[in-house]
Design a protein around this motif. Structure first.
Motif, PDB file in Angstrom:
ATOM      1  N   VAL A  80      -2.932   0.545 -19.660  1.00  0.00           N
ATOM      2  CA  VAL A  80      -1.591   0.191 -19.187  1.00  0.00           C
ATOM      3  C   VAL A  80      -0.666  -0.086 -20.364  1.00  0.00           C
ATOM      4  O   VAL A  80       0.459   0.425 -20.435  1.00  0.00           O
ATOM      5  N   LEU A  81      -1.128  -0.895 -21.307  1.00  0.00           N
ATOM      6  CA  LEU A  81      -0.296  -1.281 -22.445  1.00  0.00           C
ATOM      7  C   LEU A  81      -0.007  -0.117 -23.375  1.00  0.00           C
ATOM      8  O   LEU A  81       1.015  -0.097 -24.069  1.00  0.00           O
ATOM      9  N   SER A  82      -0.902   0.876 -23.398  1.00  0.00           N
ATOM     10  CA  SER A  82      -0.680   2.043 -24.249  1.00  0.00           C
ATOM     11  C   SER A  82       0.144   3.125 -23.548  1.00  0.00           C
ATOM     12  O   SER A  82       0.477   4.148 -24.142  1.00  0.00           O
ATOM     13  N   GLY A  83       0.447   2.908 -22.267  1.00  0.00           N
ATOM     14  CA  GLY A  83       1.248   3.872 -21.521  1.00  0.00           C
ATOM     15  C   GLY A  83       0.486   5.099 -21.060  1.00  0.00           C
ATOM     16  O   GLY A  83       1.102   6.105 -20.690  1.00  0.00           O
ATOM     17  N   SER A  84      -0.843   5.032 -21.050  1.00  0.00           N
ATOM     18  CA  SER A  84      -1.644   6.205 -20.692  1.00  0.00           C
ATOM     19  C   SER A  84      -2.253   6.117 -19.299  1.00  0.00           C
ATOM     20  O   SER A  84      -3.100   6.929 -18.942  1.00  0.00           O
ATOM     21  N   VAL A  85      -1.827   5.129 -18.510  1.00  0.00           N
ATOM     22  CA  VAL A  85      -2.373   4.978 -17.166  1.00  0.00           C
ATOM     23  C   VAL A  85      -1.816   6.075 -16.257  1.00  0.00           C
ATOM     24  O   VAL A  85      -0.659   6.473 -16.368  1.00  0.00           O
ATOM     25  N   LEU A  86      -2.656   6.585 -15.366  1.00  0.00           N
ATOM     26  CA  LEU A  86      -2.271   7.653 -14.451  1.00  0.00           C
ATOM     27  C   LEU A  86      -2.077   7.084 -13.041  1.00  0.00           C
ATOM     28  O   LEU A  86      -2.756   6.148 -12.641  1.00  0.00           O
ATOM     29  N   PHE A  87      -1.147   7.680 -12.298  1.00  0.00           N
ATOM     30  CA  PHE A  87      -0.899   7.271 -10.923  1.00  0.00           C
ATOM     31  C   PHE A  87      -1.319   8.380  -9.972  1.00  0.00           C
ATOM     32  O   PHE A  87      -1.112   9.559 -10.239  1.00  0.00           O
ATOM     33  N   ARG A  88      -1.904   7.974  -8.853  1.00  0.00           N
ATOM     34  CA  ARG A  88      -2.260   8.901  -7.781  1.00  0.00           C
ATOM     35  C   ARG A  88      -1.629   8.376  -6.496  1.00  0.00           C
ATOM     36  O   ARG A  88      -2.248   7.638  -5.740  1.00  0.00           O
ATOM     37  N   ILE A  89      -0.392   8.756  -6.279  1.00  0.00           N
ATOM     38  CA  ILE A  89       0.386   8.259  -5.156  1.00  0.00           C
ATOM     39  C   ILE A  89       0.107   9.095  -3.910  1.00  0.00           C
ATOM     40  O   ILE A  89       0.090  10.331  -3.963  1.00  0.00           O
ATOM     41  N   ALA A  90      -0.131   8.429  -2.788  1.00  0.00           N
ATOM     42  CA  ALA A  90      -0.362   9.114  -1.529  1.00  0.00           C
ATOM     43  C   ALA A  90       0.208   8.286  -0.386  1.00  0.00           C
ATOM     44  O   ALA A  90       0.341   7.065  -0.488  1.00  0.00           O
ATOM     45  N   LYS A  91       0.552   8.970   0.705  1.00  0.00           N
ATOM     46  CA  LYS A  91       1.067   8.291   1.892  1.00  0.00           C
ATOM     47  C   LYS A  91      -0.101   7.710   2.680  1.00  0.00           C
ATOM     48  O   LYS A  91      -1.037   8.421   3.029  1.00  0.00           O
ATOM     49  N   THR A  92      -0.037   6.405   2.943  1.00  0.00           N
ATOM     50  CA  THR A  92      -1.149   5.711   3.581  1.00  0.00           C
ATOM     51  C   THR A  92      -0.622   4.659   4.553  1.00  0.00           C
ATOM     52  O   THR A  92       0.419   4.055   4.312  1.00  0.00           O
ATOM     53  N   ASN A  93      -1.354   4.445   5.636  1.00  0.00           N
ATOM     54  CA  ASN A  93      -1.026   3.361   6.559  1.00  0.00           C
ATOM     55  C   ASN A  93      -1.474   2.049   5.918  1.00  0.00           C
ATOM     56  O   ASN A  93      -2.670   1.776   5.802  1.00  0.00           O
ATOM     57  N   LEU A  94      -0.521   1.239   5.519  1.00  0.00           N
ATOM     58  CA  LEU A  94      -0.824   0.013   4.790  1.00  0.00           C
ATOM     59  C   LEU A  94      -1.588  -0.990   5.653  1.00  0.00           C
ATOM     60  O   LEU A  94      -2.399  -1.770   5.135  1.00  0.00           O
ATOM     61  N   VAL A  95      -1.354  -0.973   6.953  1.00  0.00           N
ATOM     62  CA  VAL A  95      -2.051  -1.904   7.845  1.00  0.00           C
ATOM     63  C   VAL A  95      -3.551  -1.601   7.851  1.00  0.00           C
ATOM     64  O   VAL A  95      -4.388  -2.499   7.668  1.00  0.00           O
ATOM     65  N   ASP A  96      -3.912  -0.333   8.043  1.00  0.00           N
ATOM     66  CA  ASP A  96      -5.329   0.062   8.016  1.00  0.00           C
ATOM     67  C   ASP A  96      -5.938  -0.212   6.645  1.00  0.00           C
ATOM     68  O   ASP A  96      -7.098  -0.646   6.541  1.00  0.00           O
ATOM     69  N   PHE A  97      -5.158   0.037   5.614  1.00  0.00           N
ATOM     70  CA  PHE A  97      -5.612  -0.170   4.236  1.00  0.00           C
ATOM     71  C   PHE A  97      -6.029  -1.625   4.014  1.00  0.00           C
ATOM     72  O   PHE A  97      -7.116  -1.909   3.494  1.00  0.00           O
ATOM     73  N   ILE A  98      -5.174  -2.562   4.435  1.00  0.00           N
ATOM     74  CA  ILE A  98      -5.481  -3.976   4.232  1.00  0.00           C
ATOM     75  C   ILE A  98      -6.624  -4.414   5.142  1.00  0.00           C
ATOM     76  O   ILE A  98      -7.492  -5.199   4.724  1.00  0.00           O
ATOM     77  N   GLU A  99      -6.664  -3.912   6.370  1.00  0.00           N
ATOM     78  CA  GLU A  99      -7.769  -4.252   7.272  1.00  0.00           C
ATOM     79  C   GLU A  99      -9.111  -3.847   6.666  1.00  0.00           C
ATOM     80  O   GLU A  99     -10.105  -4.570   6.792  1.00  0.00           O
ATOM     81  N   ASN A 100      -9.150  -2.688   6.013  1.00  0.00           N
ATOM     82  CA  ASN A 100     -10.387  -2.227   5.373  1.00  0.00           C
ATOM     83  C   ASN A 100     -10.806  -3.152   4.237  1.00  0.00           C
ATOM     84  O   ASN A 100     -12.003  -3.447   4.073  1.00  0.00           O
ATOM     85  N   ILE A 101      -9.838  -3.619   3.457  1.00  0.00           N
ATOM     86  CA  ILE A 101     -10.162  -4.531   2.354  1.00  0.00           C
ATOM     87  C   ILE A 101     -10.675  -5.859   2.904  1.00  0.00           C
ATOM     88  O   ILE A 101     -11.677  -6.405   2.429  1.00  0.00           O
ATOM     89  N   VAL A 102      -9.990  -6.378   3.912  1.00  0.00           N
ATOM     90  CA  VAL A 102     -10.392  -7.663   4.503  1.00  0.00           C
ATOM     91  C   VAL A 102     -11.815  -7.585   5.046  1.00  0.00           C
ATOM     92  O   VAL A 102     -12.614  -8.524   4.892  1.00  0.00           O
ATOM     93  N   SER A 103     -12.169  -6.448   5.655  1.00  0.00           N
ATOM     94  CA  SER A 103     -13.509  -6.303   6.243  1.00  0.00           C
ATOM     95  C   SER A 103     -14.609  -6.410   5.190  1.00  0.00           C
ATOM     96  O   SER A 103     -15.727  -6.830   5.492  1.00  0.00           O
ATOM     97  N   VAL A 104     -14.287  -6.054   3.950  1.00  0.00           N
ATOM     98  CA  VAL A 104     -15.269  -6.120   2.868  1.00  0.00           C
ATOM     99  C   VAL A 104     -15.693  -7.562   2.604  1.00  0.00           C
ATOM    100  O   VAL A 104     -16.821  -7.819   2.168  1.00  0.00           O
ATOM    101  N   PHE A 105     -14.809  -8.517   2.899  1.00  0.00           N
ATOM    102  CA  PHE A 105     -15.042  -9.914   2.529  1.00  0.00           C
ATOM    103  C   PHE A 105     -15.623 -10.767   3.657  1.00  0.00           C
ATOM    104  O   PHE A 105     -15.828 -11.962   3.460  1.00  0.00           O
ATOM    105  N   HIS A 106     -15.889 -10.183   4.809  1.00  0.00           N
ATOM    106  CA  HIS A 106     -16.362 -11.001   5.928  1.00  0.00           C
ATOM    107  C   HIS A 106     -17.666 -11.733   5.610  1.00  0.00           C
ATOM    108  O   HIS A 106     -17.823 -12.917   5.916  1.00  0.00           O
TER     109      HIS A 106
END
Length: 211
Positions: free
Chosen positions: A60-86
């Motif tokens: 990040v600090l060297s400016g060499s980080v790459l981005f992979r942007i995609a259209k995603t349902n943020l609600v499903d995305f967060i639900e999936n992360i939360v399920s990992v922590f149950h």
């Protein structure tokens, strides 16, 4: 560049070490030795994650980080992360909640980077919970007029002393060496969380009281 090269040198032997310990644990039949290997593996995972964080910060600090942007349902995305922590939440007697008024919010973002940001924050929320347990809640809001989203994570854990709050996301943040050693935590992960959030055009801040 030096930091990137150094972390590359650490990454390969660390991966070999983790794979070797995993194989030894799978093949070991003695319960005592399996427990010893489990302790070694936990530490190996911890240092592998730390190495990966240092590598990411360097990119990040060297400016060499790459981005992979995609259209995603943020609600499903967060639900999936939360399920990992149950499982972890149940083990720590934490009531894990996700609150959102809608079932779909389509957004463009880097899946892996936002995943790492939210994973780190939720993991810290569980890790720094009081011994008797508590509540960890993540709320998602869609700010229609601003074309923005706001994600809030709230918990009633041990908290942070007020004078330390402005420095939580600093790379050299250190509230209490004994406290951090007890919870096996470093400030590097939160610093990386801030960098990733800013790179994606967002902001991150914290409010806290020491309990």
């Amino acid at each position: 560049k030096l930091a990137v090269n150094l972390t590359h040198e650490f990454t390969t032997p660390m991966s070999v070490l983790v794979a070797t310990l995993e194989e030894l644990q799978r093949s070991e039949t003695d319960d005592k030795k399996r427990m010893q290997l489990a302790v070694a593996l936990r530490n190996a995972y911890k240092y592998r994650a730390l190495t990966n964080d240092v590598f990411s910060i360097s990119r990040v600090l060297s400016g060499s980080v790459l981005f992979r942007i995609a259209k995603t349902n943020l609600v499903d995305f967060i639900e999936n992360i939360v399920s990992v922590f149950h499982t972890a939440a149940n083990h720590k007697k934490v009531e894990l909640q996700f609150v959102c008024s809608t079932k779909e919010i389509e957004c463009y973002f880097d899946y892996q980077k936002l995943y790492r940001v939210l994973y780190r924050l939720l993991a810290n929320g569980i890790r720094f919970m009081k011994p008797e347990g508590g509540i960890l809640k993540i709320s998602l809001f869609y700010l229609k007029e601003q074309h923005q989203v706001r994600i809030e994570i709230w918990d009633n854990g041990i908290g942070i002393v007020p004078e330390k709050v402005p420095h939580v996301f600093d790379v050299n943040y250190d509230e209490d060496p004994i406290h951090l050693a007890y919870y096996q935590s470093t400030s590097i992960g939160l610093y990386l969380t801030k960098l990733f959030t800013q790179l994606m055009g967002g902001t991150i801040n914290v409010e806290s009281e020491k309990f």
